[in-house]
Design an enzyme around this catalytic site. Sequence first.
Site, PDB file in Angstrom:
ATOM      1  N   GLU A  53     152.415  42.626 110.567  1.00 23.21           N
ATOM      2  CA  GLU A  53     150.976  42.614 110.811  1.00 23.21           C
ATOM      3  C   GLU A  53     150.654  42.974 112.260  1.00 23.21           C
ATOM      4  OE1 GLU A  53     151.622  38.920 108.905  1.00 23.21           O
ATOM      5  OE2 GLU A  53     149.623  38.930 108.024  1.00 23.21           O
TER       6      GLU A  53
ATOM      7  N   ARG B  23     148.680  24.583  98.862  1.00 20.06           N
ATOM      8  CA  ARG B  23     147.379  24.940  98.252  1.00 20.06           C
ATOM      9  C   ARG B  23     147.532  25.109  96.747  1.00 20.06           C
ATOM     10  NH1 ARG B  23     146.043  29.936 102.122  1.00 20.06           N
ATOM     11  NH2 ARG B  23     147.688  29.227 103.499  1.00 20.06           N
TER      12      ARG B  23
END
Length: 402
Positions: free
Chosen positions: A387, A244
């Site tokens: 997470e 990206r």
Amino acid sequence: MIILVINCGSSSIKYQVLDMKNDDDYSLLAKGIVEKIGLADGSIAHTRTGYPKVIKKQFIEDHKVGMELVLNELVDSENGVLKSFEDIKAVGHRIVQGADFFSESALVNEDVIAKIDYCSDFAPLHNPANILGIRAMQKVLPSVPQVAVFDTAFHQTMPDYNYMYPLPSSYYKKYRVRKYGAHGTSHQYVAGKAAGIAGVDINNSKIITCHLGNGSSVTAVLNGKCYDTSMGFTPLAGMIMGTRCGSIDPNIVTYIMKKEHLSEDEMTAVMNRKSGFLGLTEVSSDVRELCEAVEKGDQRAKLGLKVLVQDVTKLIGSYAAEMNGVDLIAFTAGIAENNPWLLEQVCANLTFLGLKFDTKTNNEKGIDKVVTMPDSKVKVAIVSTNEELVIARDTMHLVFGK
Ligand code: ADP
């Protein structure tokens, strides 16, 4: 209390089974991944903690079949960790985009699913898959409560002057175009964990967290709450990433579309999948491979890694300025955890803040450590993110109270 944590992608299901006694007293019983759902060569790789990984290959028709496979593996007579499905008291799902609907985790109901569906426009690769995961779980474990934990929720405390874009405000009103950020679950966990090991009061401090993996983002955490973050309306914004581009001059987008006769979808693919380290260096999206190329004298790979150092430095500098100081900088995820040279180079740019780096500790093996000198004005820590633990904690709290 057994909590099943699910992270569902378009063709994969990652899972962990945690036995939660309380927030900090827990054990990971098993984890695994179902891959290539809908393709001929599907598989499930299951690891019971302390035992070798077991891989089974078979055609997995859809997510429901994938979830059934996961559950069967959990009660398997050889590799299993549960006596029966009834041992699972709740399921927590990682949801990528909750926009400004969700500032915290939510018990799943039809209204919650409808909002996740609405947010699919902002995360077309992720949210539809997340819903598939919830629906599949509703079919195979209909009476077990499910919780949605949003990657965007932690960032909902940003003030409007940090989340609004200077575009016509009608786009915000009509289309909810604003900064949402991503990786929130990781930034939240890492800020708390790093504060703990560095002896910093999370509720009265200025912390900058750097999650540097295939996707990368940096967050300013002021008194335990998100104040600003580098990802934007979507996870494309911010610093250089694997494939990206991060933030670029927006005029480049229309200019290249015209020059190369690209459609919107093609340009979106260029910015998301063909840019970043991969596009810039033409060597690899993977920092490990870039490092190998640099060893062989590849100048393009060297440029990619230099841009990485500069981007992280610039974000830390701007967030330190925004908060009028910084007490602690915390690093996490694959790139930060495995490349000590990166922390050393970034921190060499930050001595003006009174940061005194401890190169020796930084080069020693092991994560979850402070890598600055005791008299350093700014502390730096490197921690391993978790997470799934945050998802399991939130799920436990929502279903059973604190
Ligand atoms: P994701 O965002 O997919 O969870 P990770 O946190 O696993 O990503 O980070 C992936 C990045 O970490 C890649 O650029 C990879 O090269 C880098 N990385 C992982 N392991 C190592 C290693 N042992 N040495 C150097 N770089 C590594």
